[in-house]
Design an enzyme around this catalytic site. Structure first.
Site, PDB file in Angstrom:
ATOM      1  N   LYS A  71       0.964  -1.204   0.060  1.00 32.98           N
ATOM      2  CA  LYS A  71       0.083   0.176  -0.012  1.00 32.98           C
ATOM      3  C   LYS A  71       0.875   1.251   0.021  1.00 32.98           C
ATOM      4  O   LYS A  71       1.861   1.216   0.365  1.00 32.98           O
ATOM      5  CB  LYS A  71      -0.749  -0.006   1.209  1.00 32.98           C
ATOM      6  N   GLU A  89      -6.428  -9.374   0.876  1.00 29.52           N
ATOM      7  CA  GLU A  89      -6.147 -10.643   1.625  1.00 29.52           C
ATOM      8  C   GLU A  89      -7.272 -11.123   2.509  1.00 29.52           C
ATOM      9  O   GLU A  89      -7.352 -12.144   2.598  1.00 29.52           O
ATOM     10  CB  GLU A  89      -4.822 -10.428   2.296  1.00 29.52           C
ATOM     11  N   ARG A  96     -10.593 -11.341   1.819  1.00 27.72           N
ATOM     12  CA  ARG A  96     -11.291 -12.179   1.254  1.00 27.72           C
ATOM     13  C   ARG A  96     -10.737 -13.594   1.385  1.00 27.72           C
ATOM     14  O   ARG A  96     -11.482 -14.542   1.397  1.00 27.72           O
ATOM     15  CB  ARG A  96     -11.926 -11.868   0.015  1.00 27.72           C
TER      16      ARG A  96
END
Ligand code: MG
Ligand code: ZN
Length: 472
Positions: free
Chosen positions: A253, A325, A327
């Site tokens: 990110k 990640e 899910r």
């Protein structure tokens, strides 16, 4: 590692007054006697009349009995959300006067006053120094017998515990520590299992294990059982995302606001906190709660974009983006939950940035394969001002998560990002009535700062608790 003193923050209710200055919140109407709305004396009525020229929504009266009253002018048809907000602001006024306790009487919406006082007086002060003489935080005193008020206090305290877990930095809240807090927090009426790596391997939970590949911390699956009846039927499985820190993994990110990702376990924290309420109030239901726990970090061992993992449910997944990640770990938890044969499943997750683009900080997104489950949740959310907005979960979006090398791809790109995430989860829930609540937009930066301050909100503990305590 020693656990932080969460009790000081989250267990502040008393059933009788202690030493020190007391404050009280009084709702009054222009056209009504103040005494109708509080146990205040006629001197409070005249003190308020004397303040009629003051143009403030909340007027503070220090009465001769040494009690501080925060008086709020309300109208007959003010919404419950408005009452919650002004009760939160009134609590903040009382804190300015350094009251050591806020007393709740039975006169006017006591459950809203009590709940708002507990929530709006939460302060995360555990990591300031020096720590030698920790001061007592304000207590909430309720001496009455109304079970609704008692439950409201219990639920608000649990919501504060959820906020505490979210506000605690990731170096002090690893998957193992999350389990330690769970054992410390949950009443003994619940059965708690801390499932370790060996268990996850045995069950084939390779989606969860794959996310944890980059981390030095051991992954866990927290499993909680509550039995409110003698039979073995499971009414509800609750599942909460427990990423104790999400860097995005190899699909790293941007740095800005990455620290907020210490809160990527708030779905799991809301499930844990709610189970605390369940264990105290003891509804006649059988409930299983699951929180898959891991960090998501990059390293030489981390899962790479394009890797394929096959989870417990036998579904193969191409990990197109390692930042999607949540899910993956929820997929394995959903597959595991099916082994208990639950009548319904609810999962809660800080799942997608896309949901905050859609709904901002007001509504959490609700996705479901079952209309009546969806309707019930929306109704409860409205009643307790922890609102949900119904989103589509249509198979028409299915082509976006099709992979050319596996059964599913874990991202569908930018369009409909929260919907493709939900659709991904629905494949693991199969035919069981299932609802998914995406709380990424409402986890922090609240639209109701009067109640939730500027840290983590602890939503949707109020919604979940009230849903589970409902007779069905
Ligand atoms: Mg992520
Ligand atoms: Zn995440």
């Amino acid at each position: 590692m020693e656990l932080l003193d969460w009790r000081r923050l989250c267990r502040r209710s008393l059933d009788k007054e202690r030493e020190g200055l007391s404050g009280q919140i009084v709702f009054y109407r222009q056209d009504a006697e103040v005494s109708l709305l509080s146990n205040g004396s006629s001197s409070l009525t005249s003190a308020l009349a004397a303040l009629s020229h003051v143009q403030k929504e909340i007027k503070v009266v220090v009465a001769e009995n040494d009690r501080v009253y925060a008086c709020v002018l309300i109208k007959e048809n003010d919404s419950s959300l408005h009452l919650r907000k002004v009760a939160g602001s009134a609590t903040r006024e009382l804190l300015e006067y350094k009251v050591s306790q806020i007393v709740v009487d039975d006169k006017y919406h006591p459950e809203i006053v009590a709940e708002s006082a507990v929530l709006s007086s939460y302060t995360y002060d555990l990591l300031y120094r020096p720590k030698d003489t920790p001061k007592d935080l304000v207590a909430i005193v309720y001496a009455g017998n109304n079970p609704e008020v008692k439950n409201a206090i219990l639920v608000a305290e649990a919501q504060n515990f959820c906020r505490f877990l979210g506000d605690t930095p990731a170096n002090l809240l690893t998957p193992s520590l999350f389990c330690s807090y769970a054992k410390d927090f949950l009443p003994s009426s619940l059965e708690v299992e801390e499932r370790d790596r060996a268990f996850l391997k045995e069950k084939g939970m390779n989606l969860l294990l794959g996310v944890s590949n980059g981390s030095e911390e051991e992954p866990k699956l927290l499993e909680i059982h509550y039995r409110g009846r003698d039979d073995n039927e499971i009414d509800i499985a609750l599942i909460g995302k427990g990423i104790t820190f999400d860097s995005g993994g190899i699909s790293l990110k941007p740095s800005e606001k990455m620290s907020l990702m210490k809160g990527d376990m708030l779905g799991g924290a809301s499930v844990l906190s709610t189970m605390g309420v369940v264990g105290e109030v003891k509804p006649k239901k059988n409930i299983v709660a699951l929180v898959p726990l891991t960090e998501n970090l990059p390293s030489g061992k981390a899962t790479k974009p394009g890797d394929v993992h096959i989870g417990m449910g036998g579904i193969s997944v191409e990990v197109d983006n390692t930042d999607a990640e949540g899910r993956l770990i929820l997929g394995d938890a959903l597959s595991y939950s099916l082994t208990f044969g639950p009548k319904s499943i609810i999962d809660i997750a800080t799942l997608t940035g896309a949901i905050s683009i859609s709904l901002g900080t007001v509504y959490a997104g609700l996705f479901s394969n079952n209309a009546s489950l969806k309707d019930q949740l929306i109704k409860v959310g409205e009643a307790v001002d922890d609102p949900l907005w119904s989103m589509p979960c249509s198979e028409e979006y299915g082509h976006l998560i099709k992979s050319s090398v596996a059964d599913l791809k874990n991202t569908g790109g930018r369009p409909a990002g929260s919907i493709t995430a939900a659709l991904f989860l629905s494949r693991f829930a199969k035919d069981t009535p299932w609802a998914h609540i995406d709380i990424a937009g409402v986890m922090a930066g609240s639209s109701t700062p009067q109640l939730h301050g500027d840290g983590m909100t602890g939503r949707p503990v109020r919604l979940l608790s009230n849903y589970l305590l409902m007779d069905q």
